[in-house]
Design a protein around this motif. Structure first.
Motif, PDB file in Angstrom:
ATOM      1  N   PHE A  36      17.363  -8.792  24.493  1.00  0.00           N
ATOM      2  CA  PHE A  36      18.560  -9.519  24.098  1.00  0.00           C
ATOM      3  C   PHE A  36      18.235 -10.731  23.239  1.00  0.00           C
ATOM      4  N   SER A  37      17.288 -11.555  23.676  1.00  0.00           N
ATOM      5  CA  SER A  37      16.935 -12.758  22.918  1.00  0.00           C
ATOM      6  C   SER A  37      16.360 -12.407  21.556  1.00  0.00           C
ATOM      7  N   ALA A  38      15.566 -11.335  21.501  1.00  0.00           N
ATOM      8  CA  ALA A  38      14.971 -10.929  20.226  1.00  0.00           C
ATOM      9  C   ALA A  38      16.047 -10.517  19.222  1.00  0.00           C
ATOM     10  N   VAL A  39      17.055  -9.803  19.683  1.00  0.00           N
ATOM     11  CA  VAL A  39      18.136  -9.366  18.796  1.00  0.00           C
ATOM     12  C   VAL A  39      18.947 -10.560  18.300  1.00  0.00           C
ATOM     13  N   ILE A  40      19.149 -11.552  19.179  1.00  0.00           N
ATOM     14  CA  ILE A  40      19.973 -12.701  18.811  1.00  0.00           C
ATOM     15  C   ILE A  40      19.244 -13.660  17.880  1.00  0.00           C
ATOM     16  N   TYR A  41      17.974 -13.965  18.204  1.00  0.00           N
ATOM     17  CA  TYR A  41      17.272 -15.052  17.527  1.00  0.00           C
ATOM     18  C   TYR A  41      16.378 -14.606  16.380  1.00  0.00           C
ATOM     19  N   LEU A  42      15.987 -13.338  16.329  1.00  0.00           N
ATOM     20  CA  LEU A  42      15.075 -12.870  15.287  1.00  0.00           C
ATOM     21  C   LEU A  42      15.846 -12.072  14.247  1.00  0.00           C
ATOM     22  N   ASN A  43      16.051 -12.670  13.096  1.00  0.00           N
ATOM     23  CA  ASN A  43      16.773 -11.996  12.018  1.00  0.00           C
ATOM     24  C   ASN A  43      15.868 -11.082  11.198  1.00  0.00           C
ATOM     25  N   ASP A  44      14.574 -11.372  11.201  1.00  0.00           N
ATOM     26  CA  ASP A  44      13.609 -10.583  10.440  1.00  0.00           C
ATOM     27  C   ASP A  44      13.131  -9.407  11.302  1.00  0.00           C
ATOM     28  N   PRO A  45      13.455  -8.155  10.939  1.00  0.00           N
ATOM     29  CA  PRO A  45      13.045  -7.003  11.753  1.00  0.00           C
ATOM     30  C   PRO A  45      11.536  -6.854  11.890  1.00  0.00           C
ATOM     31  N   SER A  46      10.769  -7.424  10.946  1.00  0.00           N
ATOM     32  CA  SER A  46       9.313  -7.321  11.046  1.00  0.00           C
ATOM     33  C   SER A  46       8.767  -8.151  12.208  1.00  0.00           C
ATOM     34  N   LYS A  47       9.591  -9.030  12.770  1.00  0.00           N
ATOM     35  CA  LYS A  47       9.185  -9.841  13.913  1.00  0.00           C
ATOM     36  C   LYS A  47       9.687  -9.274  15.240  1.00  0.00           C
ATOM     37  N   TRP A  48      10.409  -8.181  15.173  1.00  0.00           N
ATOM     38  CA  TRP A  48      10.947  -7.601  16.403  1.00  0.00           C
ATOM     39  C   TRP A  48       9.833  -7.149  17.341  1.00  0.00           C
ATOM     40  N   PRO A  49       9.992  -7.390  18.649  1.00  0.00           N
ATOM     41  CA  PRO A  49       9.098  -6.764  19.629  1.00  0.00           C
ATOM     42  C   PRO A  49       9.469  -5.303  19.820  1.00  0.00           C
ATOM     43  N   ILE A  50       8.831  -4.643  20.764  1.00  0.00           N
ATOM     44  CA  ILE A  50       8.960  -3.194  20.897  1.00  0.00           C
ATOM     45  C   ILE A  50      10.339  -2.751  21.379  1.00  0.00           C
ATOM     46  N   GLN A  51      10.979  -3.537  22.246  1.00  0.00           N
ATOM     47  CA  GLN A  51      12.231  -3.075  22.846  1.00  0.00           C
ATOM     48  C   GLN A  51      13.372  -2.909  21.837  1.00  0.00           C
ATOM     49  N   PRO A  52      13.621  -3.862  20.936  1.00  0.00           N
ATOM     50  CA  PRO A  52      14.659  -3.626  19.926  1.00  0.00           C
ATOM     51  C   PRO A  52      14.372  -2.416  19.039  1.00  0.00           C
ATOM     52  N   LEU A  53      13.089  -2.182  18.736  1.00  0.00           N
ATOM     53  CA  LEU A  53      12.754  -1.022  17.913  1.00  0.00           C
ATOM     54  C   LEU A  53      13.021   0.276  18.676  1.00  0.00           C
ATOM     55  N   LEU A  54      12.709   0.295  19.972  1.00  0.00           N
ATOM     56  CA  LEU A  54      13.006   1.484  20.778  1.00  0.00           C
ATOM     57  C   LEU A  54      14.498   1.768  20.773  1.00  0.00           C
ATOM     58  N   ARG A  55      15.267   0.725  20.922  1.00  0.00           N
ATOM     59  CA  ARG A  55      16.719   0.901  20.890  1.00  0.00           C
ATOM     60  C   ARG A  55      17.159   1.454  19.538  1.00  0.00           C
ATOM     61  N   GLN A  56      16.509   0.957  18.470  1.00  0.00           N
ATOM     62  CA  GLN A  56      16.847   1.411  17.130  1.00  0.00           C
ATOM     63  C   GLN A  56      16.476   2.879  16.941  1.00  0.00           C
ATOM     64  N   MET A  57      15.387   3.306  17.547  1.00  0.00           N
ATOM     65  CA  MET A  57      14.961   4.695  17.407  1.00  0.00           C
ATOM     66  C   MET A  57      15.868   5.632  18.196  1.00  0.00           C
ATOM     67  N   VAL A  58      16.410   5.134  19.311  1.00  0.00           N
ATOM     68  CA  VAL A  58      17.284   5.974  20.131  1.00  0.00           C
ATOM     69  C   VAL A  58      18.687   6.025  19.552  1.00  0.00           C
ATOM     70  N   ALA A  59      19.168   4.900  19.074  1.00  0.00           N
ATOM     71  CA  ALA A  59      20.515   4.839  18.504  1.00  0.00           C
ATOM     72  C   ALA A  59      20.398   4.253  17.105  1.00  0.00           C
ATOM     73  N   ILE A  60      20.254   5.116  16.113  1.00  0.00           N
ATOM     74  CA  ILE A  60      20.005   4.679  14.745  1.00  0.00           C
ATOM     75  C   ILE A  60      21.175   3.860  14.207  1.00  0.00           C
ATOM     76  N   SER A  61      20.826   2.667  13.687  1.00  0.00           N
ATOM     77  CA  SER A  61      21.821   1.803  13.043  1.00  0.00           C
ATOM     78  C   SER A  61      21.128   1.141  11.866  1.00  0.00           C
ATOM     79  N   ALA A  62      20.848   1.932  10.835  1.00  0.00           N
ATOM     80  CA  ALA A  62      19.977   1.488   9.745  1.00  0.00           C
ATOM     81  C   ALA A  62      20.571   0.344   8.930  1.00  0.00           C
ATOM     82  N   SER A  63      21.868   0.137   9.020  1.00  0.00           N
ATOM     83  CA  SER A  63      22.475  -0.920   8.215  1.00  0.00           C
ATOM     84  C   SER A  63      22.081  -2.305   8.678  1.00  0.00           C
ATOM     85  N   ASN A  64      21.567  -2.410   9.914  1.00  0.00           N
ATOM     86  CA  ASN A  64      21.212  -3.711  10.454  1.00  0.00           C
ATOM     87  C   ASN A  64      19.736  -4.043  10.308  1.00  0.00           C
TER      88      ASN A  64
END
Length: 289
Positions: free
Chosen positions: A208-236
């Motif tokens: 949750f904190s990573a999604v709110i505070y990190l605008n740069d996807p290259s700084k995302w930890p593993i959990q937001p990326l896993l969510r992105q892989m399960v539920a694709i939302s490429a516009s974000n």
């Protein structure tokens, strides 16, 4: 003489086995899907044993730059966050365990107050933004640097240690920092190892904190990326991240489940080294002897 097995014992055993199956079977399914070729995993033609074994999903993930970067980010956040959390929690709990500390009761009341009342998401975001921490890993680490419950439990454990140890160290000329690092911490390995594991799991699973505070996807930890892989939302996300996520989706659920397993491995690998302290440390400090 063996005790007689009653119907209640049998019922309780059946319920426990059922609960174990509800935990184990999904995990076995994830493993099976991750080692299955995309065609079989998409068709859902098996449950816990693949019709054919394949390592394609793991080969892909270990070559995907976005996935490797997110793992590196998670390792960094977890390592730094755990160290910061331990230092702050241990030092504060030690100070609050000493009756001669001025304002001790007020600080305890203030800390306990935070267990009941919380400002909420919007005030927290405004504080982080005003400190200039947006798009920084410190936005994830510092707000969770300690917790009232952690401090209370560690403080209770410190209070259970014999006061004669402190007195003997002071007679020998030791100061408070020397007592803490040379006397208290060596006797507190179970409670420290237990909370170290809690902090590691907390930071590794940070989403949750990573999604709110990190605008740069290259700084995302593993959990937001896993969510992105399960539920694709490429516009974000950025183009490269969108490409990796879309490729993962095209390869099917085997890549998604392989990513879940790889994300679990670091915590699973660390647990055996802390397990011998965990059972004891989970109980220590919960009540004052």
């Amino acid at each position: 003489m063996n005790a007689k097995v009653t119907w209640f014992d049998s019922l309780l055993t059946a319920i426990i086995l059922l609960i174990c199956l509800t935990v184990i079977l999904p995990f076995l399914y994830i493993i099976a899907v991750s080692f299955s070729p995309p065609a079989y995993s998409m068709a859902g033609s098996f449950f816990i044993w693949p019709k054919e074994w394949s390592l394609d999903a793991y080969y892909y993930l270990l070559q995907a730059q976005t996935f490797l970067t997110s793992v590196k980010n998670s390792v960094y956040i977890t390592a730094i966050g755990t160290c910061v959390n331990l230092v702050i929690s241990i030092t504060l709990a030690y100070a609050l365990s000493k009756k001669f500390v001025p304002g001790r009761k007020f600080m305890l009341l203030f800390i306990f107050f935070t267990m009941i009342f919380h400002g909420g998401m919007i005030p927290s975001y405004l504080v982080v933004r005003s400190l200039g921490l947006i798009d920084s890993y410190w936005a994830i680490i510092l707000p969770a640097a300690t917790g009232a419950f952690n401090i209370m439990v560690i403080r209770s454990f410190f209070q259970s240690l014999p006061e004669s140890l402190d007195e003997a160290a002071r007679i020998d000329g030791a100061g408070e920092f020397r007592i803490l690092f040379s006397v208290v911490i060596p006797l507190s390995k179970p409670i420290i190892a237990t909370f170290a594991l809690f902090f590691m799991v907390q930071y590794w699973n940070e989403f949750f904190s990573a999604v709110i505070y990190l605008n740069d996807p290259s700084k995302w930890p593993i959990q937001p990326l896993l969510r992105q892989m399960v539920a694709i939302s490429a516009s974000n996300i950025s183009t490269d991240a969108a490409l990796d996520a879309q490729m993962a989706a095209n390869l099917g659920p085997n890549v998604q489940n392989a990513a879940i397993l790889l994300a679990m491995l670091p915590i699973v690998a660390v647990y055996p080294f802390l397990q011998k302290y965990f059972a004891k440390g989970a109980m220590l400090g919960s009540i004052k002897e």
